[in-house]
Enzyme design. Structure first.
Site, PDB file in Angstrom:
ATOM      1  N   LYS A 206       8.599  11.485   4.348  1.00  0.00           N
ATOM      2  CA  LYS A 206      10.055  11.549   4.167  1.00  0.00           C
ATOM      3  C   LYS A 206      10.385  12.580   3.086  1.00  0.00           C
ATOM      4  O   LYS A 206      11.257  13.411   3.262  1.00  0.00           O
ATOM      5  CB  LYS A 206      10.566  10.156   3.795  1.00  0.00           C
ATOM      6  N   GLU A 212      -0.861  12.467  -1.834  1.00  0.00           N
ATOM      7  CA  GLU A 212      -1.943  12.098  -0.900  1.00  0.00           C
ATOM      8  C   GLU A 212      -1.725  12.791   0.449  1.00  0.00           C
ATOM      9  O   GLU A 212      -2.641  13.368   1.034  1.00  0.00           O
ATOM     10  CB  GLU A 212      -1.973  10.583  -0.670  1.00  0.00           C
ATOM     11  N   GLY A 267      11.387   4.078   3.553  1.00  0.00           N
ATOM     12  CA  GLY A 267      10.051   4.322   4.109  1.00  0.00           C
ATOM     13  C   GLY A 267       9.515   3.155   4.916  1.00  0.00           C
ATOM     14  O   GLY A 267       9.104   3.301   6.074  1.00  0.00           O
ATOM     15  N   ARG A 268       9.549   1.958   4.329  1.00  0.00           N
ATOM     16  CA  ARG A 268       8.949   0.802   5.013  1.00  0.00           C
ATOM     17  C   ARG A 268       9.835   0.266   6.135  1.00  0.00           C
ATOM     18  O   ARG A 268       9.480  -0.709   6.799  1.00  0.00           O
ATOM     19  CB  ARG A 268       8.596  -0.291   4.007  1.00  0.00           C
ATOM     20  N   GLU A 353       6.728  -5.004  -1.196  1.00  0.00           N
ATOM     21  CA  GLU A 353       7.370  -3.852  -1.835  1.00  0.00           C
ATOM     22  C   GLU A 353       8.887  -4.087  -1.916  1.00  0.00           C
ATOM     23  O   GLU A 353       9.561  -3.568  -2.799  1.00  0.00           O
ATOM     24  CB  GLU A 353       7.064  -2.553  -1.074  1.00  0.00           C
ATOM     25  N   HIS A 384     -12.639 -19.137  11.354  1.00  0.00           N
ATOM     26  CA  HIS A 384     -14.055 -19.238  10.980  1.00  0.00           C
ATOM     27  C   HIS A 384     -14.288 -18.621   9.616  1.00  0.00           C
ATOM     28  O   HIS A 384     -15.407 -18.235   9.293  1.00  0.00           O
ATOM     29  CB  HIS A 384     -14.913 -18.574  12.057  1.00  0.00           C
ATOM     30  N   LYS A 511       1.758   6.403 -10.100  1.00  0.00           N
ATOM     31  CA  LYS A 511       1.785   7.777  -9.563  1.00  0.00           C
ATOM     32  C   LYS A 511       1.787   8.782 -10.711  1.00  0.00           C
ATOM     33  O   LYS A 511       1.061   9.769 -10.698  1.00  0.00           O
ATOM     34  CB  LYS A 511       3.065   8.003  -8.744  1.00  0.00           C
TER      35      LYS A 511
HETATM   36  C1  G6Q Z   1       8.262   2.738   1.348  1.00  0.00           C
HETATM   37  C2  G6Q Z   1       7.927   3.536   0.204  1.00  0.00           C
HETATM   38  C3  G6Q Z   1       6.615   4.273   0.304  1.00  0.00           C
HETATM   39  C4  G6Q Z   1       6.699   5.602   1.042  1.00  0.00           C
HETATM   40  C5  G6Q Z   1       5.411   6.394   0.772  1.00  0.00           C
HETATM   41  C6  G6Q Z   1       5.384   7.717   1.490  1.00  0.00           C
HETATM   42  O1  G6Q Z   1       9.274   2.121   1.477  1.00  0.00           O
HETATM   43  O2  G6Q Z   1       8.983   4.350  -0.113  1.00  0.00           O
HETATM   44  O3  G6Q Z   1       5.602   3.495   0.878  1.00  0.00           O
HETATM   45  O4  G6Q Z   1       6.885   5.392   2.400  1.00  0.00           O
HETATM   46  O5  G6Q Z   1       5.271   6.600  -0.615  1.00  0.00           O
HETATM   47  O6  G6Q Z   1       6.470   8.490   1.126  1.00  0.00           O
HETATM   48  P1  G6Q Z   1       6.803   9.807   1.900  1.00  0.00           P
HETATM   49  O7  G6Q Z   1       7.146   9.449   3.300  1.00  0.00           O
HETATM   50  O8  G6Q Z   1       7.941  10.445   1.170  1.00  0.00           O
HETATM   51  O9  G6Q Z   1       5.555  10.663   1.863  1.00  0.00           O
END
Ligand code: G6Q
Length: 550
Positions: A206, A212, A267-268, A353, A384, A511
């Site tokens: 996003k 990463e 994001g989530r 989160e 199990h 971070k």
């Molecule tokens: C979710 C968070 C987080 C995000 C990641 C990736 O709600 O905001 O998990 O999705 O840090 O972020 P980018 O999509 O910006 O790389």
């Protein structure tokens, strides 16, 4: 704002808990023969039985009153209207617009976001069809056979879960992989043995600023160019999903190969947006739209249904009851469907989160426990393993069981009509929730002739709460409904606790510190360290280890 514990319905729940707290589920069921059908609700093709919770009519009444006191209806309306309910980030929260039908406009700052969503869906569909049909040719003229999604957190967990969950509907000559970890092993293993000329990377970020993801994307680019030897190849083998057109262009991805999303998609909460491009490539646009329809059906139910008949609201309220009144600190999610193996991991982020927070929207302490710790594994595997603790451990772990009327891979000897293996799977689900609720008393154990010394070991106290969710089959529609159910349950919990479920400041500190430490590790002059004594010593030890030959 006032902490939820000061509300009269909360006080009422406390007094009520003092009365009902000692009542066993065995007694609650004995007192009401209709209980197993009374405390149920159906919506969007899902059936929820919540009768095996430690509740009665009064509990539900107080919980519904609490929801009304906390303004659940108003908060739902504000979310659907696109108000800035994520106040710490000053953003609207509009994942529901991602699955709204065309022709139901929603205006935000003078733009119809639903029309925007559908324009992107159409672009995604056209691109997916090209990939699926082999019409999109790579740099060497070959069709794409491997798709690798590079993203992390919300840009990984939803699509990775959905790919697993809907694998039955996927085009099997396309192989999809998901790379999230910055550990080089993830990308190395995902690309091992692949022909770069047949491989497409979807860089999902996003922000397009996540270290990463960008590191993995650069490594993927280098891997492609080692085989294809031409910068121009990037255009045929990389697409991006992002809000950041400048950064994607700087990476070498042309605007027509960038699929946008918007700052009002968290994001989530983004798997229905272009972040779901890998899902659409795997299952095709029609199935993807079925998934959106399942989400939409649950959205509409959540928006319209009165609290006492509102599936996500009830699930959210029960989570509050179990957490704050019964003292449960964790929540197990137990899908009796192998395809849902990644569902608990997906729910971990969605739930923890969103609601793993200690302050309310105005910054004051919440004053009670918030998000449960979510975990789980598909049944019957968990039986199990950790179910021992669920049945006889000292902690209370509320469980969500998820099952389906039909399996997707019938194995029965009677052909497709009767799937004995699926019956066996579901028999296990029903047996587990029954055993958790009703247990086995000492007298029942003794009646079986068990040696007296073993009786305490063979007793199951029961009274362990669970929900059971059933649907006809694990289709894209059912998955969509399930995802929206949990999204809105999480929303409900956040409203009760008065917290902002849509920010994630808790991931920031790590971070920032990682970036500072990365600079220290990159400097081969081994600069002096100014952390605490433990962190200093660990970094020193790491520097030594990396000097030694493996
Ligand atoms: C979710 C968070 C987080 C995000 C990641 C990736 O709600 O905001 O998990 O999705 O840090 O972020 P980018 O999509 O910006 O790389």
């Amino acid at each position: 704002m006032n902490a939820v514990s000061t509300r009269s319905a909360w006080q009422g729940l406390m007094t009520h808990h003092a009365h009902i707290g000692g009542t066993h589920l065995r007694e609650l069921f004995a007192a009401d023969p209709e209980r197993g059908t009374r405390w149920t609700v159906s919506a969007a093709g899902l059936y929820l039985d919540y009768s095996k919770n430690r509740i009665d009519g009064e509990t539900v009444g107080f919980l519904a009153e609490l929801a009304r006191d906390c303004g659940l209806h108003e908060r739902i309306a504000a979310m659907f209207r696109g108000e800035v309910i994520n106040t710490t980030e000053q953003r609207a929260v509009l994942q529901t617009a991602l699955r709204a039908p065309l022709g139901a406009p929603l205006w935000l700052h003078g733009v119809d976001v639903v029309a925007q969503v559908h324009a992107v869906l159409d672009r995604m569909a056209a691109f997916s069809e090209q990939i699926r049909a082999g019409a999109w040719r790579g740099h060497t003229g070959q069709p794409i056979r491997h798709v690798i999604n590079i993203g992390i957190g919300g840009s990984d967990l939803g699509p990775a879960m959905a790919y697993e969950a809907l694998n039955h509907f996927s085009q099997r000559d396309l192989d999809l992989k998901f790379v999230s970890n910055v550990d080089g092993t993830a990308l190395a293993e995902a690309t091992r043995g692949l022909d770069a000329g047949q491989t497409l990377f979807i860089v999902c970020s996003k922000s397009f600023g996540t270290l990463e993801t960008l590191t993995n994307a650069q490594a993927a680019r280098a891997w492609s160019l080692r085989q294809l030897h031409d910068e121009a190849a990037v255009a045929r083998h990389f697409v991006a999903v992002s809000t950041n057109a400048e950064a994607t262009a700087a990476f070498g991805i042309a605007p027509e190969q960038m699929f946008p999303l918007w700052d009002w998609v968290g994001g989530r909460y983004s798997m229905a947006s272009a972040i779901g491009l890998s899902t659409m490539i795997a299952i095709g646009p029609a199935h993807f739209r079925d998934m959106l329809a399942g989400m939409r059906a649950m959205d509409e139910h959540f928006r319209e249904a009165p609290i006492e008949h509102n599936m996500p609201a009830l699930m959210g309220l029960l989570a509050v009851w179990n957490t704050d009144f019964l003292g449960a600190s964790t929540q197990a999610v137990l899908p009796y469907a192998q395809y849902l193996s990644r569902f608990p991991a997906y729910l971990q982020q969605l739930t923890m989160e969103s609601n793993g927070k200690h302050v309310m929207r105005d910054g004051r302490p919440v004053g009670c426990d918030t998000s449960p710790i979510v975990w789980g594994e598909p049944g019957t595997n968990g039986q199990h393993s950790f179910y021992q603790l669920l049945h006889q451990g000292t902690r209370l772990v509320p469980c969500d069981f998820i099952g389906f009327g039909h399996g997707l891979n019938p194995m029965g000897t009677d052909g497709d009509r009767v799937d004995r293996q699926h019956d066996l799977l579901m028999a296990n689900l029903f047996a587990q929730s029954e055993a958790l609720a009703f247990g086995k008393t000492a007298s029942e154990v003794r009646a079986e002739g068990v040696d007296e010394a073993l009786v305490p070991h063979r007793v199951f106290e029961g009274n362990r709460p669970s929900n059971t969710i059933l649907a006809r089959q694990l289709t894209p529609h059912a998955l969509g409904a399930l995802v929206a159910l949990y999204e809105h349950s999480v929303f409900t919990q956040g409203v009760i606790w008065g917290i902002d479920s849509f920010d994630q400041w808790g991931v920031e500190l790590g971070k920032v510190l990682a970036e500072r430490t990365a600079a220290e590790l990159a400097d081969t002059g081994n600069p002096a360290l100014y952390h605490d004594s433990s962190t200093n010593a660990l970094i020193q030890r790491y520097r030594q280890l990396r000097e030694e030959r493996p």
